[in-house]
Design an enzyme around this catalytic site. Structure first.
Site, PDB file in Angstrom:
ATOM      1  N   THR A  17       0.840  -1.212   0.000  1.00 30.71           N
ATOM      2  CA  THR A  17       0.000   0.000   0.000  1.00 30.71           C
ATOM      3  C   THR A  17       0.871   1.257   0.000  1.00 30.71           C
ATOM      4  O   THR A  17       0.466   2.285  -0.554  1.00 30.71           O
ATOM      5  CB  THR A  17      -0.969   0.037   1.210  1.00 30.71           C
ATOM      6  OG1 THR A  17      -0.221   0.099   2.416  1.00 30.71           O
ATOM      7  CG2 THR A  17      -1.892  -1.163   1.207  1.00 30.71           C
ATOM      8  N   HIS A 114       8.490   3.611   8.810  1.00 32.12           N
ATOM      9  CA  HIS A 114       8.265   2.746   9.981  1.00 32.12           C
ATOM     10  C   HIS A 114       6.970   3.186  10.664  1.00 32.12           C
ATOM     11  O   HIS A 114       6.749   4.392  10.855  1.00 32.12           O
ATOM     12  CB  HIS A 114       9.453   2.855  10.951  1.00 32.12           C
ATOM     13  CG  HIS A 114       9.290   1.946  12.130  1.00 32.12           C
ATOM     14  ND1 HIS A 114       9.514   0.589  12.057  1.00 32.12           N
ATOM     15  CD2 HIS A 114       8.861   2.198  13.395  1.00 32.12           C
ATOM     16  CE1 HIS A 114       9.255   0.043  13.230  1.00 32.12           C
ATOM     17  NE2 HIS A 114       8.855   0.992  14.059  1.00 32.12           N
ATOM     18  N   GLU A 152      23.208   1.307   9.351  1.00 33.22           N
ATOM     19  CA  GLU A 152      23.430  -0.066   9.801  1.00 33.22           C
ATOM     20  C   GLU A 152      22.621  -0.419  11.055  1.00 33.22           C
ATOM     21  O   GLU A 152      22.494  -1.589  11.402  1.00 33.22           O
ATOM     22  CB  GLU A 152      24.939  -0.316  10.020  1.00 33.22           C
ATOM     23  CG  GLU A 152      25.573   0.394  11.200  1.00 33.22           C
ATOM     24  CD  GLU A 152      25.815   1.883  10.982  1.00 33.22           C
ATOM     25  OE1 GLU A 152      25.449   2.421   9.912  1.00 33.22           O
ATOM     26  OE2 GLU A 152      26.360   2.517  11.906  1.00 33.22           O
TER      27      GLU A 152
HETATM   28  C1  GAR Z   1       3.671  -0.687   6.738  1.00 29.62           C
HETATM   29  O1  GAR Z   1       2.878  -0.387   7.858  1.00 29.62           O
HETATM   30  C2  GAR Z   1       5.116  -0.306   7.007  1.00 29.62           C
HETATM   31  O2  GAR Z   1       5.248   0.866   7.756  1.00 29.62           O
HETATM   32  C3  GAR Z   1       5.581  -1.486   7.802  1.00 29.62           C
HETATM   33  O3  GAR Z   1       4.982  -2.593   7.176  1.00 29.62           O
HETATM   34  C4  GAR Z   1       3.761  -2.195   6.531  1.00 29.62           C
HETATM   35  C5  GAR Z   1       3.842  -2.566   5.078  1.00 29.62           C
HETATM   36  O4  GAR Z   1       2.636  -2.298   4.428  1.00 29.62           O
HETATM   37  N1  GAR Z   1       7.018  -1.577   7.831  1.00 29.62           N
HETATM   38  C6  GAR Z   1       7.697  -1.988   8.875  1.00 29.62           C
HETATM   39  O5  GAR Z   1       7.191  -2.394   9.900  1.00 29.62           O
HETATM   40  C7  GAR Z   1       9.213  -1.931   8.706  1.00 29.62           C
HETATM   41  N2  GAR Z   1       9.859  -1.995   9.974  1.00 29.62           N
HETATM   42  P1  GAR Z   1       2.530  -2.171   2.840  1.00 29.62           P
HETATM   43  O6  GAR Z   1       3.229  -3.378   2.217  1.00 29.62           O
HETATM   44  O7  GAR Z   1       1.053  -2.192   2.577  1.00 29.62           O
HETATM   45  O8  GAR Z   1       3.182  -0.878   2.424  1.00 29.62           O
END
Ligand code: GAR
Length: 203
Positions: A17, A114, A152
């Protein structure tokens, strides 16, 4: 770099998304200094691949399992990035940790979204719904999302943009995740992409 758009690659693992928000922002002109040229998925079943195809963006699947090692996995990604002359790498729900040898190769050219207000609920083990489960368990009344440079340290790079979102008493991890995406992630990620691309083509 005058007279051209910055070349953007988006790395994904799941629903995509956030990738869609970037594609839509480019379509609407909200992103006008950059162009998404490449999508890389580390999961062959990622729905994000279909979103890329629907938008006419080349999508590559690079599987760590098939590469054999973290180093070979990162080398394949780096090669695709370099072969496509990518300026900015966007991690949009990319659920793999990248080592220092990768992040330093693309210093200040990798960003991540994030789903919390860093430094809360971030670092190793905090990803996807787990972040929202932890926020609800703690009882915070405000959460949000952060776009930051990737170095990193997991979720440890310089913060670029943040947006706060209210938590409601009856929230579940799923309802909170949706609100954080809609009110924060899908806004600040395209906005950060445009800002960084504009800076890049200005140099
Ligand atoms: C999103 O909420 C993103 O912020 C999170 O995963 C989801 C992916 O949704 N990312 C993390 O947690 C990274 N640490 P999407 O595939 O629908 O964009």
């Amino acid at each position: 770099m005058a007279d051209r758009k910055a070349r953007v690659a988006v790395l994904v693992s799941g629903g995509g998304t956030n990738l869609q928000a970037i594609i839509d922002a480019e379509k609407s002109g909200a992103i006008h200094s950059g162009h998404v040229c490449l999508v890389i998925a580390n999961n062959a079943g990622a729905y994000a691949i279909q979103r890329a195809q629907a938008a006419g963006i080349p999508a590559l699947v690079i599987l760590k399992k098939e590469c054999g090692s973290q180093q070979a996995f990162e080398e394949q990604i780096a090669r695709a990035i370099e072969e496509n002359n990518i300026d900015l790498i966007v991690l949009a729900g990319f659920m793999a940790i990248l080592s220092e040898s990768f992040t330093s190769r693309f210093d200040h050219r990798i960003i991540n979204v994030h789903p919390s207000l860093i430094p809360s609920f971030c670092g190793a083990g905090f990803y996807g719904l787990r972040v929202h489960e932890a926020a609800l368990k703690k009882g915070v009344k405000v959460t949000g999302a952060t776009v930051h440079f990737v170095n990193e340290i997991p979720d440890g790079g310089e913060i670029i943009q943040q947006k706060a979102v209210r938590v409601f008493p009856n929230d579940t991890p799923e309802t909170l995740q949706k609100r954080v995406m809609r009110q924060a992630e899908w806004k600040i990620l395209p906005s950060a992409v445009e800002m960084l691309c504009a800076n890049m083509i200005d140099q």
